[in-house]
Scaffold this motif. Sequence first.
Motif, short mmCIF file in Angstrom:
data_model
loop_
_atom_site.label_atom_id
_atom_site.label_comp_id
_atom_site.label_asym_id
_atom_site.label_seq_id
_atom_site.Cartn_x
_atom_site.Cartn_y
_atom_site.Cartn_z
N LEU A 113 0.83 -1.21 0.00
CA LEU A 113 0.00 0.00 0.00
C LEU A 113 0.86 1.26 0.00
O LEU A 113 0.60 2.20 -0.76
CB LEU A 113 -0.92 -0.01 1.22
N SER B 275 0.91 3.95 -2.99
CA SER B 275 0.54 5.32 -2.65
C SER B 275 1.61 6.29 -3.11
O SER B 275 1.31 7.39 -3.61
CB SER B 275 0.32 5.45 -1.13
N THR C 185 -3.78 1.49 -4.42
CA THR C 185 -4.10 2.14 -3.15
C THR C 185 -5.51 1.79 -2.69
O THR C 185 -5.75 1.45 -1.53
CB THR C 185 -3.96 3.67 -3.28
N ALA D 74 -5.63 -0.79 0.55
CA ALA D 74 -5.96 -0.13 1.82
C ALA D 74 -6.89 -0.96 2.70
O ALA D 74 -6.60 -1.17 3.90
CB ALA D 74 -6.55 1.25 1.54
#
Length: 295
Positions: A43, A47, A186, A190
Amino acid sequence: MSSPSRFGPRDIAVALAINLVWGLNIVAIKMSVDLVPPFTAALLRQSLVLIVCLPWLRIVPGRMRDLLALSVVIGGAFFAIVNLSLVVTENVGALAIAGQLGAPFSLILAIIFLGERIGIVRVAGMALAMGGCLLLVFDPAAAKEVPGLLLTVLASLMWATGSLLQRRLVGVDIPTMYAWIGLGGTIILAPLALFFEAPVMTGAVLVPPVAFVWIAFSALGSTLIGSGGMAWLLQRHPVTTVIPVTLGAPVIGVVASSIVFGNPLTPVMVLGGTIALAGVAIVTTRSARAREEQA
């Protein structure tokens, strides 16, 4: 249009940089998942890619279905599986070799879904690549890594699927593709990280600062230097010229993992890796030549 000009010092420097960052990427990912749970590490990586490529995030008319599929397959599934494979593996070099299955898998998918025809040479290349990877099963130093190897095979299939989607996205800017890959990753990673790795996500367990260094190297090195450098070379030279000079990455990955993690580099691994890399070289160069002839 690719230029027929020969490789100059600057081209060679770029090719060396690509091989280096792609080869060391497996070390960086392993170091990051040793410090951070796998979904959280993935993640953070995606990101960062999203943040860097955000200025290029845009709607591309007529291409969004493929872009969204690419973001799911590569941004989410691929990196989640890669990180999981490295969590359960000690001998990272074995995974670097098994990861070469992406090339023959890409060709198989092209035959199935694109109706691509291949000759005996590429069939032989696929057989060599798969045979070289299969040799790992007979190596005591690598055979115990079966869970990681199976996950790597699955990740290679995800990579091959992504490669097929990228072929359908010719003409879309690479930063735009990676912006969507970062966004998709992402969004997908998440909730996985929050559900399975809540202590880290909620701050109850702090992420060591050095982990961000490894994650940044993986995200920025692989994306900006690796993919960006490859795009730059392909704008200047034919695919058949570029592909062979970027096949050193798995060799660097195997050697680097052996040095950094003390993984044994056995004769069977060397033989299997050499055979697999020879098969990959045949598949990729012949496939590139076939596309150039059709262009």
